[in-house]
Scaffold this motif. Sequence first.
Motif, mmCIF file in Angstrom:
data_model
loop_
_atom_site.group_PDB
_atom_site.id
_atom_site.type_symbol
_atom_site.label_atom_id
_atom_site.label_comp_id
_atom_site.label_asym_id
_atom_site.label_seq_id
_atom_site.Cartn_x
_atom_site.Cartn_y
_atom_site.Cartn_z
ATOM 1 N N LYS A 84 -26.199 -59.631 -3.191
ATOM 2 C CA LYS A 84 -26.514 -58.292 -2.684
ATOM 3 C C LYS A 84 -26.438 -57.264 -3.808
ATOM 4 N N SER A 85 -25.383 -57.320 -4.599
ATOM 5 C CA SER A 85 -25.205 -56.385 -5.704
ATOM 6 C C SER A 85 -26.302 -56.544 -6.757
ATOM 7 N N LEU A 132 -34.802 -54.840 1.450
ATOM 8 C CA LEU A 132 -34.212 -53.903 0.500
ATOM 9 C C LEU A 132 -34.772 -52.522 0.781
ATOM 10 N N SER A 133 -33.882 -51.574 1.054
ATOM 11 C CA SER A 133 -34.291 -50.202 1.347
ATOM 12 C C SER A 133 -33.431 -49.244 0.538
ATOM 13 N N SER A 134 -33.599 -47.961 0.785
ATOM 14 C CA SER A 134 -32.792 -46.958 0.087
ATOM 15 C C SER A 134 -31.309 -47.091 0.442
ATOM 16 N N ASN A 135 -31.024 -47.763 1.550
ATOM 17 C CA ASN A 135 -29.635 -47.988 1.958
ATOM 18 C C ASN A 135 -29.052 -49.271 1.379
ATOM 19 N N GLY A 136 -29.863 -50.002 0.622
ATOM 20 C CA GLY A 136 -29.394 -51.245 0.019
ATOM 21 C C GLY A 136 -29.972 -52.466 0.692
ATOM 22 N N VAL A 137 -29.351 -53.613 0.466
ATOM 23 C CA VAL A 137 -29.820 -54.890 1.008
ATOM 24 C C VAL A 137 -29.231 -55.120 2.394
ATOM 25 N N THR A 138 -30.098 -55.535 3.317
ATOM 26 C CA THR A 138 -29.658 -55.929 4.658
ATOM 27 C C THR A 138 -30.107 -57.363 4.900
ATOM 28 N N ASP A 193 -33.169 -55.849 -8.542
ATOM 29 C CA ASP A 193 -34.308 -56.249 -7.714
ATOM 30 C C ASP A 193 -34.553 -57.753 -7.756
ATOM 31 N N GLU A 198 -29.665 -55.171 -5.412
ATOM 32 C CA GLU A 198 -29.641 -53.712 -5.336
ATOM 33 C C GLU A 198 -29.729 -53.065 -6.715
ATOM 34 N N ASN A 199 -29.188 -53.739 -7.735
ATOM 35 C CA ASN A 199 -29.175 -53.160 -9.080
ATOM 36 C C ASN A 199 -30.331 -53.605 -9.963
#
Length: 204
Positions: free
Chosen positions: A76-77, A175-181, A83, A80-81
Amino acid sequence: MMLGFKSSLLCNMKVFANSIFRPRAILALGLAAMAIGVSQPAVATEDVKQLTPEQIAAEIRANTQYLLQHVTNKTKSIIENHDDFAPFGAALMPNGNVRYVWAVPPGESLIGVNGQLVLNSVRKALTMQAQQGRILGSAVVYDYKPSPDSEIEQVNIELEYLGGYAEVVATEYTLSSNGVTFHEGAAKKFSPMVFAGNGSDSPQ
């Protein structure tokens, strides 16, 4: 770094709620070196003696879920950092630490990188550790798309444990502006690769 996987072989299941995956700080090193996790597994192997088959099965489930949580947090990290990422691995040490194995560290260019060769290198590094009896479990992580133009984003995590446990968990994500779901997932047992030859009769 997309790699193919026959997801049709997998049976549907719900993945863990995103809320249980709390990121942890991990120190990333090179392929020969590894990064060290900070918490202990749910069951400390060295503290238990004369386990019954049921207790062994429970230990395997607890420790592989512990390892899965670690690598899901890490994945996830990274997404988010950075792609995209090349395949990487993780090892569960007897003391409960989780150490990471990189052939291509997160953030490095993936231009010209052969994903299959990287995947094989990561598996080989973990296999050497398993053969020397240095690790209890392993995870191999790679990004997957069914085709180059597919809009589906998926991560496959191959979990293995001493004694022959081997299961791949495939999880779709957005992946969105809120991060990975993370969304729907699937799991399927497979023949051990990292722990091949280290026993295959442990409860799963």
